[in-house]
Design an enzyme around this catalytic site. Structure first.
Site, PDB file in Angstrom:
ATOM      1  N   HIS A 108     -15.674 -19.009 -52.454  1.00  0.00           N
ATOM      2  CA  HIS A 108     -15.769 -17.639 -52.187  1.00  0.00           C
ATOM      3  C   HIS A 108     -14.905 -16.755 -53.285  1.00  0.00           C
ATOM      4  CE1 HIS A 108     -17.217 -14.350 -50.022  1.00  0.00           C
ATOM      5  NE2 HIS A 108     -16.009 -14.175 -49.190  1.00  0.00           N
TER       6      HIS A 108
ATOM      7  N   LYS B 225     -22.920 -12.732 -40.448  1.00  0.00           N
ATOM      8  CA  LYS B 225     -22.049 -12.807 -39.581  1.00  0.00           C
ATOM      9  C   LYS B 225     -21.753 -11.407 -38.767  1.00  0.00           C
ATOM     10  CE  LYS B 225     -18.710 -12.153 -43.185  1.00  0.00           C
ATOM     11  NZ  LYS B 225     -18.171 -12.421 -44.397  1.00  0.00           N
TER      12      LYS B 225
ATOM     13  N   TYR C  40      -6.387  17.722 -29.017  1.00  0.00           N
ATOM     14  CA  TYR C  40      -5.189  17.441 -28.854  1.00  0.00           C
ATOM     15  C   TYR C  40      -4.145  17.835 -30.017  1.00  0.00           C
ATOM     16  CZ  TYR C  40      -6.852  14.566 -25.058  1.00  0.00           C
ATOM     17  OH  TYR C  40      -7.513  14.052 -23.798  1.00  0.00           O
TER      18      TYR C  40
ATOM     19  N   CYS D   4     -11.175  12.535 -29.922  1.00  0.00           N
ATOM     20  CA  CYS D   4     -10.849  12.027 -28.592  1.00  0.00           C
ATOM     21  C   CYS D   4     -11.626  10.726 -28.225  1.00  0.00           C
ATOM     22  CB  CYS D   4     -10.988  13.017 -27.541  1.00  0.00           C
ATOM     23  SG  CYS D   4     -10.557  14.710 -28.246  1.00  0.00           S
ATOM     24  N   MET D   5     -11.458  10.147 -26.997  1.00  0.00           N
ATOM     25  CA  MET D   5     -12.074   8.919 -26.725  1.00  0.00           C
ATOM     26  C   MET D   5     -13.458   9.205 -26.675  1.00  0.00           C
ATOM     27  SD  MET D   5     -11.056   6.540 -23.481  1.00  0.00           S
ATOM     28  CE  MET D   5      -9.232   6.464 -23.890  1.00  0.00           C
ATOM     29  N   ASP D   6     -14.199  10.248 -25.954  1.00  0.00           N
ATOM     30  CA  ASP D   6     -15.374  10.326 -25.806  1.00  0.00           C
ATOM     31  C   ASP D   6     -16.131  11.361 -26.606  1.00  0.00           C
ATOM     32  OD1 ASP D   6     -15.871   8.275 -23.850  1.00  0.00           O
ATOM     33  OD2 ASP D   6     -14.125   9.239 -22.945  1.00  0.00           O
TER      34      ASP D   6
ATOM     35  N   ARG E 147     -24.797 -15.688 -51.672  1.00  0.00           N
ATOM     36  CA  ARG E 147     -24.623 -15.276 -50.292  1.00  0.00           C
ATOM     37  C   ARG E 147     -24.372 -14.004 -49.942  1.00  0.00           C
ATOM     38  NH1 ARG E 147     -20.446 -19.516 -51.227  1.00  0.00           N
ATOM     39  NH2 ARG E 147     -19.093 -17.715 -50.887  1.00  0.00           N
TER      40      ARG E 147
ATOM     41  N   ARG F  20      -7.972 -18.803 -48.990  1.00  0.00           N
ATOM     42  CA  ARG F  20      -8.591 -18.852 -47.541  1.00  0.00           C
ATOM     43  C   ARG F  20      -9.168 -20.288 -47.091  1.00  0.00           C
ATOM     44  NH1 ARG F  20     -12.763 -13.680 -46.399  1.00  0.00           N
ATOM     45  NH2 ARG F  20     -14.094 -15.639 -46.225  1.00  0.00           N
TER      46      ARG F  20
HETATM   47  C1  LIG Z   1     -18.543 -12.538 -45.586  1.00  0.00           C
HETATM   48  C2  LIG Z   1     -18.859 -13.518 -46.644  1.00  0.00           C
HETATM   49  C3  LIG Z   1     -19.903 -13.345 -47.633  1.00  0.00           C
HETATM   50  C4  LIG Z   1     -20.695 -11.952 -47.882  1.00  0.00           C
HETATM   51  O1  LIG Z   1     -19.977 -11.103 -48.338  1.00  0.00           O
HETATM   52  P1  LIG Z   1     -20.246  -9.735 -49.034  1.00  0.00           P
HETATM   53  O2  LIG Z   1     -19.341  -9.252 -49.731  1.00  0.00           O
HETATM   54  O3  LIG Z   1     -20.559  -9.042 -47.774  1.00  0.00           O
HETATM   55  O4  LIG Z   1     -21.519  -9.953 -49.710  1.00  0.00           O
HETATM   56  C5  LIG Z   1     -20.453 -14.535 -48.330  1.00  0.00           C
HETATM   57  N1  LIG Z   1     -19.652 -15.598 -48.192  1.00  0.00           N
HETATM   58  C6  LIG Z   1     -18.729 -15.918 -47.512  1.00  0.00           C
HETATM   59  C7  LIG Z   1     -17.885 -17.060 -47.293  1.00  0.00           C
HETATM   60  C8  LIG Z   1     -18.264 -14.748 -46.515  1.00  0.00           C
HETATM   61  O5  LIG Z   1     -17.217 -14.955 -45.710  1.00  0.00           O
END
Ligand SMILES: *Cc1c(COP(=O)(O)O)cnc(C)c1O
Length: 368
Positions: free
Chosen positions: A163, A33, A264, A311-313, A219, A131
């Site tokens: 999760h 992601k 700055y 700074c910005m750049d 995951r 969540r």
């Molecule tokens: C981002 C995410 C992961 C991976 O999490 P990490 O801490 O980067 O391994 C797994 N499952 C879900 C639902 C996530 O949102």
């Protein structure tokens, strides 16, 4: 354009995924992601597949569709959307979809009734993160709807997942509590005669520390980029290699007297006559402004703290009075021999996840 360069070592991602595959008997879903945590969605996906990831996971539907459009043919799961998500495109593209509510299930069933292929669904259960996912109280009701749709052949529930809130704090009591709730959810599914292909709970931290909670699929996200969220008790980074390096260039050096305020607000003032180096990279490039006066970079193998505000750049480093550094020298912000993403995270008070997302999202990357 500043001289900031973000390089991605895709072989490191492949090797990290292979390392994680070697640590589990479950299948591995590489989470790519947010543009592969700043490492490039498609490149990270390809590298992860090469390392043995049989699944890719993304939060947002457009990421799944982009992976498909650019040729990924393996299993993909997407999990973050409201009821207005592109259900038909996802299902026609053969993407597995997560369900967190009866509304989303309704959308999926409607598309299926309208002639799309049978959707593959993973039910998200909120076991305590607060969540996405249905609560345990909502689950039986959702499963009734699922069963009705399954009887008509309009949907196939293949997965159930959750999760963890505290996986990066091994031993935290919520981990076992959430695992217990997850197991209860699995029993409820079993009692409803739902035959699950994959049950999944573990993110990177859980993959690395809790083999008993791997179920059928893990995951990992951040770990595939070489940045484990927990410490390796053996001090070997679990055999993972950071995949992102960030460099820039010195574009000006000049001698200044003692007492010279720098950048700055003159937050930094030279104490001796010295040489300043101007680095071509700023907050528009992903260098956190909060890194001013705290984060370090390295040039010719030596560490220098950022002198005063970013700074910005551009930002400035104090090279000292007898420096050999000159214009064109490489400045390592993150990389071998220089600071790590974790060093930046510590300096600015965040997590390395945000550091790599920010740098990687700031500009085109080069891949090797
Ligand atoms: C981002 C995410 C992961 C991976 O999490 P990490 O801490 O980067 O391994 C797994 N499952 C879900 C639902 C996530 O949102």
């Amino acid at each position: 354009m500043s001289r900031l360069t973000v390089k991605i070592d895709t072989d490191a991602i492949t090797s990290n995924v292979a390392t994680l595959v070697g640590r589990t008997t479950a299948a591995v879903m590489a989470v790519v992601k947010a543009d592969g945590y700043g490492h490039g969605l498609v490149e990270a996906g390809r590298a992860a597949r090469a390392g043995g990831a049989t699944w890719l996971g993304v939060a947002q539907p457009h990421e799944a569709l982009e992976l498909r459009a650019l040729g990924d043919e393996g299993r993909i799961l997407t999990w973050l959307y409201g009821p207005d998500f592109p259900a038909r495109e996802l299902i026609e593209a053969g993407v597995d979809v997560s369900v967190s509510s009866a509304e989303v299930l309704g959308e999926i069933v409607a598309v299926s009734r309208d002639g799309a292929p049978c959707p593959r669904v993973h039910i998200a259960v909120d076991t305590g993160l607060g969540r996405e996912g249905v609560t345990l109280a909502e689950l039986p009701g959702l499963l009734e709807l699922v069963k009705a749709a399954q009887r008509e052949g309009l949907v196939r529930v293949v997965g159930m997942w959750s999760h963890l809130a505290w996986a990066d704090a091994p031993g935290h009591p919520t981990i076992d509590l959430q695992a217990r709730v997850f197991r209860q959810a699995l029993v409820i599914a079993q009692q409803a005669s739902i035959a699950l292909e994959v049950r999944h709970l573990a993110n990177s931290a859980c993959t690395l520390t809790r083999p008993d909670l791997h179920f059928d699929l893990v995951r990992p996200g951040i770990a595939i980029y070489g940045l484990p969220p927990v410490e390796d008790p053996e001090g070997k980074n679990f055999g993972l290699k950071p995949a992102m390096s960030v460099t820039s260039e010195i574009i000006l050096v000049k001698d200044v007297p003692a007492g010279q305020g720098v950048s700055y607000g003159h937050e930094y003032v030279t104490v001796h006559p010295t040489t300043l180096g101007l680095v071509s990279a700023g907050y528009a490039d992903g260098v956190f402004r909060a890194a001013g006066s705290v984060a370090e970079v390295s040039v010719r193998g030596r560490r220098y703290r950022i002198a005063g505000r970013v700074c910005m750049d551009q930002f400035v480093i104090d090279l000292g009075p007898a420096t050999t550094v000159c214009v064109g020298d490489e400045v390592t912000l993150i990389g071998p021999g220089g600071p790590s993403a974790q060093d930046w995270a510590t300096a600015v008070g965040t997590i390395d996840y945000e550091i790599v997302c920010r740098f990687g999202g700031s500009r085109p990357k080069t891949f090797s």
